[in-house]
Write a protein that holds these residues in place. Structure first.
Motif, PDB file in Angstrom:
ATOM      1  N   ALA A  53      46.883 -53.959 -11.702  1.00 46.09           N
ATOM      2  CA  ALA A  53      46.656 -55.340 -12.140  1.00 46.09           C
ATOM      3  C   ALA A  53      47.918 -55.888 -12.815  1.00 46.09           C
ATOM      4  CB  ALA A  53      45.471 -55.411 -13.090  1.00 46.09           C
ATOM      5  N   GLY A  54      48.560 -55.081 -13.651  1.00 45.27           N
ATOM      6  CA  GLY A  54      49.791 -55.491 -14.317  1.00 45.27           C
ATOM      7  C   GLY A  54      50.915 -55.718 -13.318  1.00 45.27           C
ATOM      8  N   PHE A  55      50.983 -54.846 -12.318  1.00 48.24           N
ATOM      9  CA  PHE A  55      52.000 -54.987 -11.269  1.00 48.24           C
ATOM     10  C   PHE A  55      51.805 -56.309 -10.532  1.00 48.24           C
ATOM     11  CE2 PHE A  55      54.244 -54.288  -7.355  1.00 48.24           C
ATOM     12  CZ  PHE A  55      55.293 -53.445  -7.679  1.00 48.24           C
ATOM     13  N   ALA A  56      50.568 -56.574 -10.128  1.00 45.31           N
ATOM     14  CA  ALA A  56      50.253 -57.814  -9.418  1.00 45.31           C
ATOM     15  C   ALA A  56      50.536 -59.027 -10.297  1.00 45.31           C
ATOM     16  CB  ALA A  56      48.797 -57.800  -8.971  1.00 45.31           C
ATOM     17  N   GLU A  57      50.245 -58.920 -11.584  1.00 42.79           N
ATOM     18  CA  GLU A  57      50.479 -60.020 -12.522  1.00 42.79           C
ATOM     19  C   GLU A  57      51.963 -60.375 -12.595  1.00 42.79           C
ATOM     20  OE1 GLU A  57      50.592 -60.221 -17.299  1.00 42.79           O
ATOM     21  OE2 GLU A  57      48.677 -59.555 -16.464  1.00 42.79           O
ATOM     22  N   LYS A  58      52.823 -59.355 -12.673  1.00 42.56           N
ATOM     23  CA  LYS A  58      54.270 -59.605 -12.743  1.00 42.56           C
ATOM     24  C   LYS A  58      54.786 -60.180 -11.429  1.00 42.56           C
ATOM     25  CE  LYS A  58      54.657 -58.169 -16.939  1.00 42.56           C
ATOM     26  NZ  LYS A  58      54.792 -59.106 -18.031  1.00 42.56           N
ATOM     27  N   GLU A  61      64.296 -58.837 -18.519  1.00 43.81           N
ATOM     28  CA  GLU A  61      65.609 -59.469 -18.374  1.00 43.81           C
ATOM     29  C   GLU A  61      65.996 -59.604 -16.902  1.00 43.81           C
ATOM     30  OE1 GLU A  61      70.178 -58.456 -19.489  1.00 43.81           O
ATOM     31  OE2 GLU A  61      68.685 -58.154 -21.053  1.00 43.81           O
ATOM     32  N   ASN A  62      66.018 -58.487 -16.186  1.00 42.33           N
ATOM     33  CA  ASN A  62      66.377 -58.530 -14.769  1.00 42.33           C
ATOM     34  C   ASN A  62      65.248 -58.000 -13.879  1.00 42.33           C
ATOM     35  OD1 ASN A  62      66.566 -55.818 -15.326  1.00 42.33           O
ATOM     36  ND2 ASN A  62      68.672 -55.585 -14.663  1.00 42.33           N
ATOM     37  N   GLY A  63      64.087 -57.818 -14.479  1.00 39.77           N
ATOM     38  CA  GLY A  63      62.927 -57.342 -13.747  1.00 39.77           C
ATOM     39  C   GLY A  63      61.836 -56.944 -14.715  1.00 39.77           C
ATOM     40  N   PHE A  64      60.802 -56.323 -14.160  1.00 39.17           N
ATOM     41  CA  PHE A  64      59.682 -55.885 -14.972  1.00 39.17           C
ATOM     42  C   PHE A  64      59.358 -54.427 -14.686  1.00 39.17           C
ATOM     43  CE2 PHE A  64      58.814 -60.495 -14.548  1.00 39.17           C
ATOM     44  CZ  PHE A  64      58.813 -60.829 -15.893  1.00 39.17           C
ATOM     45  N   LEU A  65      58.973 -53.707 -15.732  1.00 42.79           N
ATOM     46  CA  LEU A  65      58.524 -52.323 -15.622  1.00 42.79           C
ATOM     47  C   LEU A  65      57.058 -52.276 -16.029  1.00 42.79           C
ATOM     48  CD1 LEU A  65      61.635 -50.690 -17.270  1.00 42.79           C
ATOM     49  CD2 LEU A  65      60.991 -50.543 -14.855  1.00 42.79           C
ATOM     50  N   VAL A  66      56.248 -51.687 -15.175  1.00 37.62           N
ATOM     51  CA  VAL A  66      54.806 -51.638 -15.373  1.00 37.62           C
ATOM     52  C   VAL A  66      54.386 -50.182 -15.492  1.00 37.62           C
ATOM     53  CG1 VAL A  66      52.590 -52.288 -14.358  1.00 37.62           C
ATOM     54  CG2 VAL A  66      54.585 -53.748 -14.002  1.00 37.62           C
ATOM     55  N   GLU A  67      53.451 -49.908 -16.369  1.00 36.78           N
ATOM     56  CA  GLU A  67      52.964 -48.538 -16.536  1.00 36.78           C
ATOM     57  C   GLU A  67      52.378 -48.008 -15.222  1.00 36.78           C
ATOM     58  OE1 GLU A  67      53.207 -46.395 -19.119  1.00 36.78           O
ATOM     59  OE2 GLU A  67      54.461 -47.927 -20.060  1.00 36.78           O
ATOM     60  N   SER A 113      58.705 -52.806 -10.867  1.00 36.59           N
ATOM     61  CA  SER A 113      58.586 -51.393 -10.554  1.00 36.59           C
ATOM     62  C   SER A 113      57.668 -50.707 -11.553  1.00 36.59           C
ATOM     63  CB  SER A 113      59.964 -50.725 -10.600  1.00 36.59           C
ATOM     64  OG  SER A 113      59.860 -49.339 -10.367  1.00 36.59           O
ATOM     65  N   TYR A 114      57.113 -49.605 -11.115  1.00 34.77           N
ATOM     66  CA  TYR A 114      56.374 -48.775 -12.057  1.00 34.77           C
ATOM     67  C   TYR A 114      57.378 -48.023 -12.917  1.00 34.77           C
ATOM     68  CZ  TYR A 114      52.024 -49.764  -9.642  1.00 34.77           C
ATOM     69  OH  TYR A 114      50.936 -50.402  -9.116  1.00 34.77           O
ATOM     70  N   LEU A 115      57.029 -47.799 -14.148  1.00 32.49           N
ATOM     71  CA  LEU A 115      57.884 -47.123 -15.114  1.00 32.49           C
ATOM     72  C   LEU A 115      57.768 -45.611 -14.902  1.00 32.49           C
ATOM     73  CD1 LEU A 115      59.772 -47.233 -17.530  1.00 32.49           C
ATOM     74  CD2 LEU A 115      57.791 -47.462 -19.001  1.00 32.49           C
ATOM     75  N   CYS A 116      58.489 -45.113 -13.918  1.00 30.75           N
ATOM     76  CA  CYS A 116      58.493 -43.682 -13.614  1.00 30.75           C
ATOM     77  C   CYS A 116      59.337 -42.944 -14.652  1.00 30.75           C
ATOM     78  CB  CYS A 116      59.092 -43.443 -12.231  1.00 30.75           C
ATOM     79  SG  CYS A 116      58.306 -44.393 -10.926  1.00 30.75           S
ATOM     80  N   LYS A 117      59.234 -41.618 -14.667  1.00 31.43           N
ATOM     81  CA  LYS A 117      59.994 -40.827 -15.637  1.00 31.43           C
ATOM     82  C   LYS A 117      61.494 -41.020 -15.463  1.00 31.43           C
ATOM     83  CE  LYS A 117      56.581 -37.262 -16.459  1.00 31.43           C
ATOM     84  NZ  LYS A 117      56.296 -35.838 -16.462  1.00 31.43           N
ATOM     85  N   THR A 118      61.960 -41.109 -14.243  1.00 31.74           N
ATOM     86  CA  THR A 118      63.389 -41.317 -14.000  1.00 31.74           C
ATOM     87  C   THR A 118      63.575 -42.389 -12.949  1.00 31.74           C
ATOM     88  OG1 THR A 118      63.442 -39.600 -12.287  1.00 31.74           O
ATOM     89  CG2 THR A 118      64.002 -38.922 -14.527  1.00 31.74           C
ATOM     90  N   GLY A 119      64.647 -43.114 -13.062  1.00 32.81           N
ATOM     91  CA  GLY A 119      65.009 -44.094 -12.052  1.00 32.81           C
ATOM     92  C   GLY A 119      64.953 -45.534 -12.496  1.00 32.81           C
ATOM     93  N   PRO A 120      63.801 -46.172 -12.382  1.00 28.78           N
ATOM     94  CA  PRO A 120      63.746 -47.615 -12.616  1.00 28.78           C
ATOM     95  C   PRO A 120      64.227 -48.070 -13.990  1.00 28.78           C
ATOM     96  CG  PRO A 120      61.758 -46.883 -11.513  1.00 28.78           C
ATOM     97  CD  PRO A 120      62.533 -45.653 -11.884  1.00 28.78           C
ATOM     98  N   LYS A 121      63.925 -47.310 -15.040  1.00 33.03           N
ATOM     99  CA  LYS A 121      64.330 -47.775 -16.371  1.00 33.03           C
ATOM    100  C   LYS A 121      65.842 -47.683 -16.588  1.00 33.03           C
ATOM    101  CE  LYS A 121      63.199 -43.432 -18.646  1.00 33.03           C
ATOM    102  NZ  LYS A 121      62.353 -42.789 -19.625  1.00 33.03           N
ATOM    103  N   GLU A 122      66.541 -46.953 -15.715  1.00 33.09           N
ATOM    104  CA  GLU A 122      68.001 -46.922 -15.785  1.00 33.09           C
ATOM    105  C   GLU A 122      68.603 -48.158 -15.119  1.00 33.09           C
ATOM    106  OE1 GLU A 122      66.411 -43.843 -15.292  1.00 33.09           O
ATOM    107  OE2 GLU A 122      66.962 -43.297 -17.327  1.00 33.09           O
ATOM    108  N   ILE A 123      67.825 -48.826 -14.285  1.00 34.42           N
ATOM    109  CA  ILE A 123      68.318 -49.964 -13.518  1.00 34.42           C
ATOM    110  C   ILE A 123      67.760 -51.284 -14.038  1.00 34.42           C
ATOM    111  CG2 ILE A 123      68.379 -50.999 -11.207  1.00 34.42           C
ATOM    112  CD1 ILE A 123      68.062 -48.106 -10.114  1.00 34.42           C
TER     113      ILE A 123
END
Length: 78
Positions: free
Chosen positions: A32-37, A21-27, A6-16
């Motif tokens: 390109a980073g999203f596709a890489e993960k 560990e259980n996923g990846f957060l991309v700026e 997921s993209y590292l939005c201001k709220t939401g994904p980083k709480e989950i």
């Protein structure tokens, strides 16, 4: 269960998602980073399974009974 990317939005994904560990957060905007993960998870079934197991375990925090219990406790305070 599968790990999330997921993209590292201001709220939401980083709480989950716990990064790495259980996923990846991309700026945001880093396609390109999203596709890489995504590619990393598609090519590595062992990593995908390990992270998926952790994702399934982390989802237990959001089971309806647990959330309802938390709301009841919160409302009793107020």
């Amino acid at each position: 269960c599968l790990p999330a990317v997921s993209y590292l939005c201001k709220t939401g994904p980083k709480e989950i998602i716990t990064e790495g560990e259980n996923g990846f957060l991309v700026e945001p905007g880093d396609t390109a980073g999203f596709a890489e993960k995504m590619e990393l998870l598609m090519k590595d079934p062992i990593l995908r399974r390990q992270m998926g197991e952790k994702a399934a375990k982390s989802l237990q925090r959001f089971e309806s009974r647990k959330i309802l219990d938390e709301w009841e406790s919160f409302l009793r305070i107020y």
